[in-house]
Write a protein that holds these residues in place. Structure first.
Motif, short mmCIF file in Angstrom:
data_model
loop_
_atom_site.label_atom_id
_atom_site.label_comp_id
_atom_site.label_asym_id
_atom_site.label_seq_id
_atom_site.Cartn_x
_atom_site.Cartn_y
_atom_site.Cartn_z
N CYS A 178 12.17 29.64 18.36
CA CYS A 178 11.42 30.80 18.82
C CYS A 178 9.94 30.54 18.57
O CYS A 178 9.57 29.70 17.74
CB CYS A 178 11.88 32.08 18.12
SG CYS A 178 11.56 32.14 16.35
N PHE A 194 6.31 31.34 23.58
CA PHE A 194 7.33 31.26 24.63
C PHE A 194 7.19 32.42 25.60
O PHE A 194 6.76 33.51 25.20
CB PHE A 194 8.74 31.31 24.01
CG PHE A 194 9.18 30.04 23.31
CD1 PHE A 194 8.44 28.86 23.40
CD2 PHE A 194 10.36 30.04 22.57
CE1 PHE A 194 8.86 27.70 22.75
CE2 PHE A 194 10.79 28.89 21.93
CZ PHE A 194 10.04 27.72 22.01
N ASP A 231 14.17 35.97 26.12
CA ASP A 231 15.08 35.04 25.46
C ASP A 231 15.76 34.18 26.52
O ASP A 231 16.11 34.68 27.61
CB ASP A 231 16.17 35.79 24.68
CG ASP A 231 15.60 36.63 23.55
OD1 ASP A 231 14.51 36.31 23.05
OD2 ASP A 231 16.27 37.62 23.18
N THR A 232 15.95 32.90 26.22
CA THR A 232 16.66 32.03 27.18
C THR A 232 17.75 31.24 26.48
O THR A 232 17.70 30.99 25.27
CB THR A 232 15.70 31.02 27.85
OG1 THR A 232 15.15 30.17 26.84
CG2 THR A 232 14.59 31.72 28.62
N ARG A 242 14.54 30.64 22.29
CA ARG A 242 14.94 29.59 23.24
C ARG A 242 16.11 28.87 22.58
O ARG A 242 15.93 28.17 21.57
CB ARG A 242 13.78 28.64 23.50
CG ARG A 242 14.12 27.50 24.45
CD ARG A 242 12.86 26.76 24.88
NE ARG A 242 12.00 27.61 25.69
CZ ARG A 242 10.74 27.32 26.03
NH1 ARG A 242 10.18 26.20 25.62
NH2 ARG A 242 10.04 28.15 26.78
N VAL A 298 15.39 21.10 20.90
CA VAL A 298 14.10 21.64 21.33
C VAL A 298 13.03 20.86 20.53
O VAL A 298 13.16 20.68 19.32
CB VAL A 298 14.00 23.15 21.04
CG1 VAL A 298 12.60 23.69 21.35
CG2 VAL A 298 15.06 23.92 21.83
#
Lengths: 403, 403
Positions: free
Chosen positions: B57, B61, B65-66, B112, B394
């Protein structure tokens, strides 16, 4: 005139197959063949499937009772169930003779019983029901017993449980009864065939790889091991018996069909829940289930019902008016050359030329599995109970005749 | 130093698949995912099967939320279950922040989440359990939540019921609980993997013709229509839960195995008893059942147990000491070239060169059906719960990395 000792006495009957819609599965008494739950069946027409049995007796016959099935002598002494039926029938005859000394003493004569099915045992149809019903009916006729079919069902039950339901035509219930001696565990007609003659049955004969657990053994495995069995016997079946009798009374096919399908499923569920598990349905059976649900869904009403006994064959019930939708669709899937379409009820589908339901609306895999897995069909309908006939399988002089 | 708003915060975890031996089937509350009965599973080793999930997070971003699964962006807003999990986790984080203003306000940042399975979804394994367990564990780690795995199981349960059991290793029970709000419907470790590390699992992956009824839909059909379902949920399962926990405590494989097989059968029996009926097992599954019973019979003790989830795949449990008898026999049937033998647990069967049970003592048709119908195997064993790792999906700057 020959003395009664030298005469050959004969009586011949045909008896039908029945296919349960509320299944018999489990005995509370294995000797008396007393069931854990009531059951209900449709008697199928003897134009398609029947056992023909001649019972004969004579003072001239060799001392022992004999039984010949489909051309083969049977070891009658090793069949407790056959002995139990014969013994009961003979006792009834003896009572008649004791009460009327003018009657010939047939109860003292050896029996010669000859029986033939008009369908292959390999078809996986419950031939024992028709066989024991015919045996009991033929001997009862030979002995001129006054007992009603309902009373005779008590005897046939001891041969094969479901045989008691083949002593009557139409729609037949076998009441579980409550007495320990089984005297109230009897079959009775719920409605004659004429009440709802439109009922058709299409049997899809599935080539079973191998006979699975015999039903006599299988049902007691279920009774002894299934965690779900008691619930079906005690609670589920009594409700379904009442509901399906109402459906039959009202000729309500959708209700009749749903109860039939659900009870077949519940019965097979208790088999699967047995230990070790028992499987009678296979992937072809499942495809038949899918087909029936698909037909009903596409048509938008319940026009067909499946039921499965202790084997993979599907029996599909439907009403004659829906022959095109049901039999027509099955015929389109299997092809007109599948063995069996040209049977006694051919006229019912003679005018059916197209599938009632377009095959592209049926699960395509079910279609393929059925095409590969169904070896023959039997197209039949509800029918009458045992019929007395003159085509004896024993000659006037006692020889066995092949029909 | 970057402000907390610009930083990308990350936490990554792996989570395991679990295979129930007492099955979860049926919800008493569909929103909260509250089960009608308790269940119990074995967590499978992540050396074979695992989900890897990074939760990240950042204030930088984009606002929403993805979630990215196996390389594909998911529509998170259409997944109420994912939203429910995230919302619960964020509320817990918010409570921490409210109590300690020195903490960065991660609860305000968009998430994310990136997740990958190391096994194909097509294998028919319950990937959603590992997926939701990994998601919950990763976000909880990201948020540095103090909640125990048992407390987090309440959240994971809302994603996918069985996910709650993937938050722990070894032998895990999910207690149905009694409270209406579900707060006592939690997973707990019955025994760690180290208590009984000899437990092996061999998955026979059966090429399903077609996905049958999804389990979420199927189980509610069963709850609503099966005449036998209540008996299993209310009476059968509680007894089995107690018995299998004893078997696990005592490392009593024969008891563990029989309860496992029986409960699989009872579960599938209630599916068959549903309306319309639900079939997950097919002829290949039945052949696996036959194989296991044959192996146990020939060996003369219970060395193998089958269980089937909502699909045709067989999972066969056995103890490592019986690898030759079980895995060796399966390997002899399927052949050494079947995909999957060379996996993480290859060493356990490396020395197995012959079938432990002579194939001529196994039902020959079952052998043929398995040979034709099993497309791959997964050889694995009991394993640990989620593990925190550094292989983030990520990057430090927020880009999605393919593992």
């Amino acid at each position: 005139m020959a003395s009664s000792n030298e005469s050959v006495y004969r009586a011949t009957t045909t008896a039908p197959v029945n296919i349960a819609v509320i299944k018999y599965w489990g005995k509370r008494d294995t000797t008396l063949n007393l069931p854990t739950n009531s059951s209900l069946s449709v008697t199928l027409s003897q134009r398609s499937l029947r056992t023909l049995t001649t019972a004969s007796c004579s003072g001239n016959f060799p001392a022992e009772d004999t039984l010949n099935l489909n051309g083969k002598p049977q070891d009658i002494r090793s069949s407790k169930r056959t002995l139990a039926c014969i013994s009961s029938l003979r006792a009834h005859r003896k009572a008649l003779e004791d009460a009327d000394s003018s009657l010939p003493a047939l109860s003292k004569f050896p029996l010669r019983i000859v029986s033939e099915n008009n369908f292959p045992t390999a078809a996986g149809l419950a031939s024992s029901a028709a066989g024991f019903a015919a045996l009991v009916r033929a001997v009862a006729d030979l002995y001129q017993l006054p007992q009603s079919p309902k009373e005779l069902s008590r005897i046939a039950r001891q041969g094969s449980g479901s045989a008691c339901r083949s002593l009557m035509g139409g729609y037949v219930a076998w009441r579980t009864g409550e007495l320990a001696d089984g005297s109230d565990s009897l079959a009775e007609e719920v409605a004659p065939a004429s009440h709802w003659p439109e009922m058709c049955a299409l049997v899809l004969v599935v080539s079973a790889e191998k006979k699975d657990v015999p039903s006599t053994e299988g049902m007691q495995t279920t009774v002894g091991t299934s965690a779900l069995f008691a619930e079906r016997a005690q609670n589920v079946v009594p409700q379904r018996m009442a509901a399906i009798e109402t459906a039959i009374r009202d000729r309500n096919f959708p209700d009749f069909a749903e109860i039939t399908m659900r009870d077949s499923n519940t019965f097979h569920a208790t088999c699967l829940d047995s230990w070790p598990p028992i499987f009678y349905m296979n992937d072809v059976s499942r495809a038949a289930v899918r087909l029936v649900h698909d037909i009903n869904r596409v048509v938008g009403r319940t026009v067909a019902a499946y039921t499965f006994d202790a084997g993979p064959n599907a029996v599909i019930y439907y009403e004659d008016k829906d022959s095109e939708l049901v039999a027509g669709t099955v015929k389109a899937i299997l092809g007109p050359n599948t063995e069996g379409w040209d049977g006694a009820f051919y006229d019912r589908i003679a005018n059916v030329t197209a599938p009632g339901v377009s095959l592209d609306r049926i699960d395509s895999r079910a279609v393929e599995v059925l095409k590969d897995g169904v070896s023959r069909v039997i197209l039949t309908a509800v029918g009458e109970g045992p019929v007395k006939v003159d085509t004896h399988l024993v000659s006037e002089t006692g020889e066995i005749i092949s029909s």
